[in-house]
Design a protein around this motif. Sequence first.
Motif, PDB file in Angstrom:
ATOM      1  N   ALA A  38      10.084   5.177  10.174  1.00 34.34           N
ATOM      2  CA  ALA A  38      10.577   4.071   9.450  1.00 34.34           C
ATOM      3  C   ALA A  38       9.713   4.254   8.314  1.00 34.34           C
ATOM      4  O   ALA A  38       8.611   4.410   8.099  1.00 34.34           O
ATOM      5  N   GLY A  39      10.633   3.504   7.058  1.00 33.01           N
ATOM      6  CA  GLY A  39      10.161   3.466   5.875  1.00 33.01           C
ATOM      7  C   GLY A  39       9.692   1.988   5.373  1.00 33.01           C
ATOM      8  O   GLY A  39       9.406   1.920   4.202  1.00 33.01           O
ATOM      9  N   THR A  40      10.431   1.304   5.989  1.00 28.82           N
ATOM     10  CA  THR A  40      10.521  -0.298   5.702  1.00 28.82           C
ATOM     11  C   THR A  40      10.186  -0.938   6.940  1.00 28.82           C
ATOM     12  O   THR A  40      10.289  -0.633   7.734  1.00 28.82           O
ATOM     13  N   VAL A  41       9.828  -2.403   6.701  1.00 31.82           N
ATOM     14  CA  VAL A  41       9.600  -3.265   7.919  1.00 31.82           C
ATOM     15  C   VAL A  41      10.851  -3.709   8.594  1.00 31.82           C
ATOM     16  O   VAL A  41      10.598  -3.684   9.764  1.00 31.82           O
ATOM     17  N   ASP A  64       9.054  -3.630   1.809  1.00 35.02           N
ATOM     18  CA  ASP A  64       9.735  -4.934   2.159  1.00 35.02           C
ATOM     19  C   ASP A  64       8.834  -5.838   2.633  1.00 35.02           C
ATOM     20  O   ASP A  64       9.285  -6.773   3.496  1.00 35.02           O
ATOM     21  N   GLY A  65       7.433  -5.673   2.883  1.00 33.36           N
ATOM     22  CA  GLY A  65       6.520  -6.510   3.586  1.00 33.36           C
ATOM     23  C   GLY A  65       5.188  -5.616   3.792  1.00 33.36           C
ATOM     24  O   GLY A  65       4.819  -4.767   3.391  1.00 33.36           O
ATOM     25  N   SER A  66       4.624  -6.091   4.977  1.00 31.48           N
ATOM     26  CA  SER A  66       3.167  -5.691   5.480  1.00 31.48           C
ATOM     27  C   SER A  66       3.048  -5.119   6.565  1.00 31.48           C
ATOM     28  O   SER A  66       3.705  -5.747   7.587  1.00 31.48           O
ATOM     29  N   GLY A  67       2.477  -4.126   6.847  1.00 33.23           N
ATOM     30  CA  GLY A  67       2.271  -3.448   8.141  1.00 33.23           C
ATOM     31  C   GLY A  67       1.460  -4.268   8.984  1.00 33.23           C
ATOM     32  O   GLY A  67       1.466  -4.422  10.094  1.00 33.23           O
ATOM     33  N   ILE A  68       0.849  -5.249   8.380  1.00 33.80           N
ATOM     34  CA  ILE A  68      -0.138  -6.278   9.150  1.00 33.80           C
ATOM     35  C   ILE A  68       0.570  -7.285   9.775  1.00 33.80           C
ATOM     36  O   ILE A  68       0.575  -7.554  11.100  1.00 33.80           O
ATOM     37  N   ALA A 213       3.650  -9.853  -1.622  1.00 28.88           N
ATOM     38  CA  ALA A 213       3.994 -11.241  -1.268  1.00 28.88           C
ATOM     39  C   ALA A 213       5.251 -11.943  -1.742  1.00 28.88           C
ATOM     40  O   ALA A 213       5.800 -12.928  -1.420  1.00 28.88           O
ATOM     41  N   HIS A 214       5.197 -11.745  -3.070  1.00 30.88           N
ATOM     42  CA  HIS A 214       6.370 -12.204  -3.782  1.00 30.88           C
ATOM     43  C   HIS A 214       7.632 -11.982  -3.121  1.00 30.88           C
ATOM     44  O   HIS A 214       8.616 -12.645  -3.045  1.00 30.88           O
ATOM     45  N   ARG A 215       7.727 -10.600  -2.950  1.00 32.18           N
ATOM     46  CA  ARG A 215       8.956 -10.100  -2.385  1.00 32.18           C
ATOM     47  C   ARG A 215       9.290 -10.607  -1.025  1.00 32.18           C
ATOM     48  O   ARG A 215      10.212 -10.764  -0.628  1.00 32.18           O
TER      49      ARG A 215
END
Lengths: 217, 580
Positions: A38-41, A64-68, A213-215
């Motif tokens: 996968a390349g996105t959340v 589009d986000g964080s792995g965390i 974070a903005h996105r």
Amino acid sequence: MKTESLIRVVLVEDHELVRRGIAELISAESDMDVVAEAGTVAQARSRIAATNPDIVLLDVRLPDGSGIDVCRSIRQEAPQIRCLILTAYDDEDALYAAVLAGAAGYILKDIRGNRLIEAIRRVAAGHSLLDPTLKKMVTHRMREASSGEDPRLDALTGRERQVLNLIAEGLTNREIGQRINLAEKTVKNYVSNILSKLGLQRRTQAAVLGDRAHRSG
Amino acid sequence: MEGRNESDSSNDDSSAGRARGEFGRPLDDTVNHVPATLSDRGRLYALLRANQAVTENLDLPMVLQRIVETAVELVDAQYGALGVIDPVHGGLEQFVYQGVSPAVAKKIGHLPEGHGLLGALIDDPRPIRLEHLCEDDRSVGFPPHHPPMDSFLGVPVRIHGEVFGNLYLTNQQSDGRFSLEDEQLVGALAATAGYAIKNAQLFAETQRRQRWSAATAEITATLVSVEEREPIAVIAERVLEVSGAAHVRIVVPTEDPARLSIKVARGIGADVEGTMVPAVGSVSGAVLEGMNPRLIEDEDFSRIHPLLPEGHTPGSVIAVPLVANGQARGVLLAVREISAPRFTPSELEMVADFAGQVTLAMELADARNAQQQIVLYEDRTRIARDLHDHVIQQLFASGLELQSVAGTLTKRSNIERISNVISTLDAAIVQIRTIIFSLSSTAPGSTPSLRHQIIDLVNEFDGGLAQTPTVTFAGPVDLVIAGGLADDVIAVVREALANIAKHANARSASIAIAVEDGAVKIDIEDDGVGISPDGRRSGLANLEERAARRGGRFILDAGMVGTRLRWHIPLTANKNSDEN
């Protein structure tokens, strides 16, 4: 269907060359296989749900986000799946990220592949890669931050400090929500804010986390 | 004296009044065309000359002196004086006199302060003319050594209707008494004198404003251009110079609300710089709180915190808050001694303007610096992000690719070659991580992290190397190496660098600091000539001792070429000691 002998890995990494390289490395081993990439959340969430892997390798920074965040939801929804944070940051950032995410460990993007392969095997066997001493130091620092003793983290609001303290206790977003009477989604937003603010004081991450974070916010 | 001898008229009409028609012409023309034969005309001529005399100067003390001289001349008095009334306290503030020699004045002692007849004129500003002043009820007599005075003429000097002071003339020499005409002449002179004084005051004020404005421009320029000097010291120096104060200080708040610190002091008693003053019972404290400029002269200065050293008495004080962003950051105090003229409200205004301009300039300079910092920070952040997002990822991906290729190879030498390339790429990635980290700066006011301290130490190091030593970190170095352990690590790196600089004659050096496998490891290598056994045992012994105290070891491998220093300590023995 999952066989006992094969370690099933989902690889979440947005850099295509890197993803392909890691996938090749893993596939070359006889006891493990990449069952999804996968390349996105968004892709990660659906493919993890579809494949129910043993291990998820997660880059911290995704478009589009964080792995965390992904890691925290996996721990909550499917605690049997174990996560490894894969990052190009330095140890300091990676360690905090792993502890915040509730991951079993982190791997820096160094090329010597045997380290990655070895890490996957150890985590699949149920071990944590995080040195308990170091983990304790990180949670200690986070508690300091959450009690306002660390002036570097003045940017955190009272609520965020509270949430950070519960993260340090190892709670999932849902458990945190139950503990302090907040919707799970609200907790998730707090976690995102905390990540970006913690990133702010470790500046390299700030540039990256701030954007994201903005996105995602 | 030409006019005086010929004019003995007791004409009750005012000569000055009849002369009005002449004033339409330029003064010089008028003076030059007045025939001196007629007595009225003669007196008029004298008055015009007198008027010209008092108006031709712009320097205030000089103007006052000329007024007295001219009045004395005009009515042939033996003695004359001009008493300047203190607008705030009453009484006389200045006493400019003519006819009494300095030696006699010294014998008399103090100058008149405005009692008796002099006081009567202050209380009721109408001309007083007496044949024998001792016969008047209001006379209080003379102090010892005072020359005898008999006939008396006192006339108020007004500026815009306000009484500025009084002209006193005594001992009319030709007649032994002053005539009504004398009174009228001096009255006319007093009117001109009022304007002359006003002019001189305005001129002095303009000059003061110019000096303040020049000082402001200079300070602003200084603030913008000079960085090494404390701007606050420049401010104090300029205020001392321009205000004519005996002492200037700038007082700032401290963390303790009860105490203020004298940040800068100049002039007499400058040695109070750096000392503390109480916030309560000090002028500064009151001004800091109120944030309003104050002119202080009525206060009993002996009751508040001393402003001047012993032997000096403050007379008037200007206290101006230095306000930045709506907050009083400090107080500027200018102190004059009791013997000096008091500060005027207009001087207060000028100092306050000056302080306002200066704090504005300081704010602008700060804002500009902050702006530059932000630009720099943004730039560095962008570079760091590019390095992270693109360079490391590309190197990593290429390395993985090579690794896969190596797996397909069979020839041993080829595999080794690729393996070497991969090692080089890995080393490059580690280097870039350090660079990314060093591009980030420490938040202002917070202690720099250990990694920042090490990077700074290495960057400042000038050991004659061909290039700056490389620095690499592995493991959570900042997290683990804190407190006393951080002091040890910095001491080790510093000592090693000093040795390389002094003895190694090296071209390059590398420093690796790692937290891994439950240990803190410092490895420092150079390619120099190795170690000579003499000279610096104490430094090395110190490193050994620091390692031993933490249950670790210190090893120095010195070959023919290059030196390798290893300082390793176990983490478990030290993790608790650093919690403090």
